[in-house]
Design an enzyme around this catalytic site. Structure first.
Site, PDB file in Angstrom:
ATOM      1  N   ASP A 142       2.553  -8.726  10.156  1.00  0.00           N
ATOM      2  CA  ASP A 142       3.013  -7.402   9.737  1.00  0.00           C
ATOM      3  C   ASP A 142       4.316  -7.506   8.953  1.00  0.00           C
ATOM      4  OD1 ASP A 142       0.975  -5.783  10.879  1.00  0.00           O
ATOM      5  OD2 ASP A 142       1.854  -6.095  12.852  1.00  0.00           O
ATOM      6  N   GLN A 148       0.819  -1.218   0.000  1.00  0.00           N
ATOM      7  CA  GLN A 148       0.000   0.000   0.000  1.00  0.00           C
ATOM      8  C   GLN A 148       0.852   1.268   0.000  1.00  0.00           C
ATOM      9  OE1 GLN A 148      -4.004  -1.661   2.209  1.00  0.00           O
ATOM     10  NE2 GLN A 148      -2.548  -0.625   3.515  1.00  0.00           N
ATOM     11  N   ASN A 190      -3.397   3.216   0.133  1.00  0.00           N
ATOM     12  CA  ASN A 190      -3.212   3.005   1.566  1.00  0.00           C
ATOM     13  C   ASN A 190      -4.546   3.089   2.302  1.00  0.00           C
ATOM     14  OD1 ASN A 190      -2.068   2.662   4.088  1.00  0.00           O
ATOM     15  ND2 ASN A 190      -1.638   4.835   4.324  1.00  0.00           N
ATOM     16  N   ASP A 192      -7.721  -6.134  15.071  1.00  0.00           N
ATOM     17  CA  ASP A 192      -7.476  -7.493  15.546  1.00  0.00           C
ATOM     18  C   ASP A 192      -8.304  -7.822  16.789  1.00  0.00           C
ATOM     19  OD1 ASP A 192      -6.039  -5.740  17.163  1.00  0.00           O
ATOM     20  OD2 ASP A 192      -4.076  -6.551  16.638  1.00  0.00           O
TER      21      ASP A 192
END
Length: 682
Positions: free
Chosen positions: A303, A247, A276, A415
């Site tokens: 990540d 992104q 993004n 999350d």
């Protein structure tokens, strides 16, 4: 992955005993040569508890693990003969020096029996060790209270390779406990060829996984991660796809080392470029691509700046395959800086405050280099999680099909919300010991002050509206008002303004979440721009020099020790806001404050201060402005009052819109729109 059959079931490897690679800082996570490491600290804690009746939370400093001490007892990796490496892999074998004792009561190699007992169909575990050389193998188990008991001592007399197997019950581990083994080498030393923990399981194909990695202008991190996955060829049969959702403007595929880093992944690797739309947008895309492809049983989210031990992928998939019901399997987070430091073990959300933190009966920042598993009782009690961070989190594809994709919140709380949502649909989250990643810990950040303050509050409120069990959200509104006052007393006016924008957007209803996800960053930058506290500079010399002497008002500045003291300091600080700043405070800072000293009760006594950031890379000049305090404070009172009055209606609106917000169809429109409008990002 399977071995001989018994009554229709076959032995399946649950967990392989492994050794670290070249990173010696993580040795204490894999093998222990000093069983007494941390014993004095444990004894001091127990003595203090016996005297006071209170649990000790502050650790007693002791020496960290000595790498040389380990190497003199056991050698692995490059020190192991080549024929062993060719047979079982470079991380499976070790040479134990004569007369030395090594223990596998470690984070990665002990067997977390209570987790398998509670969440899977496994009812017994088999330890299989293949070794050569005279030795003794001592099996241990622990209880939920952390007491250790020897189970059996096995003598090996032959110098020829020999396989030892013992099957051990899981029945005693309902609340906690581990199994592990120690090896005492004989006079000629001992070679441990390989060791595994196995269990009988119904014959079934091993599940496969797609990896979903979201990246934003971190090509170096991303290339390192691709290189790790590419070199872990023994895991490639498990991996269907590696989705890299890029992104950023500095594209990963444009980097000179990209082809070499990804060479072994072949067509498993798919780079998807989009605008993004934050971590939630990137992870939602990985979820959607995985489900649409229909190849994988799971998607593993991680990540870009995370380092993983590829073994964690195998362990997470195996645990999920054998779980009683569809289960999210999460990994723990170690510090990327202090590599043996366990930063996040199990995560929970306190329903009343609706705030995240360590799960009950766990502790953050445990250093295995200072204190081993054997001497840390709380690690032996099973910890149940409400969610797992997406630094490393495996989610069944069938769960995504049932409950949808990530909530469109850009960053923060995506999350946590997903774990809570999954639990409401009968899918638990298990943060599994032995599954882990290394990441920069948030102790070295303070993203609640910068542009991310907007997302912290907005997303906390949105998730509380969706899932809080309290009709008024519990104490989330009053705590938000309290934090707002602290920001104002700290002269953090840009933070206060962003928090107010967050409340205004929540009050506007759920439609803004998808609508604004790609464009909100521009607005946040515009909101922050007028405030002096938002202007960081790396060069301290760019600011006027601060006074050398601290103001007299700071001499009695102590940490609030109780609620009355805290309220007294807040009241005194508020009254002070109605006085004019002292002359000269706007021309030079009254003093320079390191980040760790810049508490609100200190800043509330100043008219200006040069405050460094948590990362230590820059500083900003805070300046007290009574007019801003009054205007932002008044808006805060009005907006928090509106939020309280409208909470029930807003909760109904957000819950009614939840299915559409997280649906693949809605997200696909957002993915497409982000490509047309790729701006955004910090």
């Amino acid at each position: 992955m399977t071995s001989e059959s018994t009554d229709g079931r076959a032995l399946r490897v649950l967990q392989r005993v492994i050794f670290p690679g070249e990173d010696l800082d993580v040795v204490p996570l894999y093998v222990e040569t000093n069983p007494e490491r941390g014993a004095s600290e444990l004894a001091a804690e127990l003595a203090a508890e016996a005297l006071t009746g209170d649990k000790v939370s502050t650790p007693v400093p002791v020496a960290s693990a000595a790498v040389g001490e380990t190497q003199s007892s056991i050698r692995f990796g490059g020190d192991v003969p080549g024929y062993l490496v060719e047979e079982v892999g470079p991380r499976r074998s070790a040479l134990i020096s004569e007369g030395r004792r090594v223990s596998f009561a470690t984070y990665f190699n002990a067997f977390p029996a209570s987790y398998w007992r509670r969440w899977t169909t496994v009812d017994a575990v088999t330890l299989r060790i293949r070794l050569a050389g005279e030795s003794k193998i001592i099996l241990y188990r622990s209880t939920a209270k952390g007491f250790s008991h020897p189970v059996e001592t096995i003598s090996v007399q032959s110098d020829m390779a020999e396989t030892i197997e013992r099957t051990l019950p899981l029945a005693p581990f309902i609340d906690g406990g581990w199994y592990w083994f120690d090896i005492v080498a004989g006079p000629g030393g001992t070679t441990m060829i390989e060791a595994d923990w196995l269990a009988l399981a119904e014959p079934a194909p091993t599940g496969t996984v797609s990896l979903g990695i979201t990246t934003f202008n971190r090509p170096d991190y991303m290339l390192d991660k691709l290189r790790t996955l590419s070199e872990a060829t023994e895991m490639h049969d498990l991996i269907d796809k590696v989705y890299v959702i890029d992104q950023g403007s500095n594209r990963v595929s444009d980097q000179p080392g990209f082809a070499d880093a990804a060479k072994n992944l072949g067509d498993r690797l798919e780079i998807i470029e989009q605008g993004n739309i934050g971590g939630s947008g990137g992870f939602a895309r990985s979820m959607d691509e995985t489900v649409r492809a229909g190849q994988s049983d799971y998607v593993l989210l991680t990540d870009d700046d995370v380092k993983i031990d590829p073994e964690s992928i195998l362990r997470a998939v195996t645990f999920a395959d054998l779980a009683r019901r569809p289960t999210i399997v999460g990994g723990h987070m170690f510090s990327l800086y202090d590599r043996s430091l366990l930063h996040a073990y199990a995560e929970g959300i306190e329903p009343g405050k609706w705030w995240w933190g360590p799960a009950p009966n766990t502790k953050a920042r445990h250093d295995f280099g200072r204190r081993n598993l054997r001497n840390t009782p709380w690690l032996h009690r099973r910890a149940d999680s409400d969610y797992n961070g997406w630094w490393l989190c495996l989610i069944p594809a069938r769960v995504i099909e049932e409950i949808g994709l990530s909530l469109p919140v850009f960053i923060k709380w995506d999350d946590a919300e997903y774990g809570v949502r999954a639990r409401e649909h009968g899918c638990p989250t298990v943060s599994l010991p032995g599954v882990a990643a290394w990441q920069v810990p948030w102790d070295d950040k303070d993203d609640a002050r910068d542009w991310q303050a907007y997302y912290h509050l907005r997303n906390r409120l949105v998730t509380a509206l969706l899932h809080s069990p309290f009709d008024d959200g519990g104490s989330v509104i009053s705590e938000s008002a309290e934090r707002q006052l602290q920001s104002l007393l700290s002269m953090q006016y840009s933070t206060s303004a962003l928090r107010l924008l967050a409340i205004e957007d929540v009050l506007s209803g759920p439609a803004h979440l998808h609508r604004d996800i790609a464009s909100k960053m521009r607005q946040l930058q515009e909101v922050r721009a007028p405030f002096t506290d938002a202007h960081d500079a790396a060069d301290i010399e760019s600011f006027p020099p601060p006074r050398r002497k601290a103001p007299d008002s700071l001499k009695q500045s102590t940490t609030p020790s109780n609620k009355i003291n805290l309220l007294t300091k807040a009241a005194a600080g508020t009254v002070r806001q109605f006085r004019r700043p002292m002359k000269g405070a706007g021309k030079r800072p009254q003093m320079a404050l390191p980040y760790q000293d810049a508490s609100w009760w200190v800043l509330a006594k100043l008219d200006s201060a040069l405050v460094s950031t948590a990362e230590g890379t820059s500083a900003a000049w805070y300046q007290r402005d009574p007019k801003l305090f009054r205007s932002l404070g008044w808006r805060s009172l009005i907006l928090h009052a509106r939020l309280r009055r409208q909470w029930s209606r807003l909760a109904a609106d957000y819950r009614a819109a939840a299915a559409e917000l997280t649906s693949p169809a809605t997200w696909r429109e957002t993915f497409a729109a982000s490509v047309d409008d790729p701006r955004g990002g910090p």
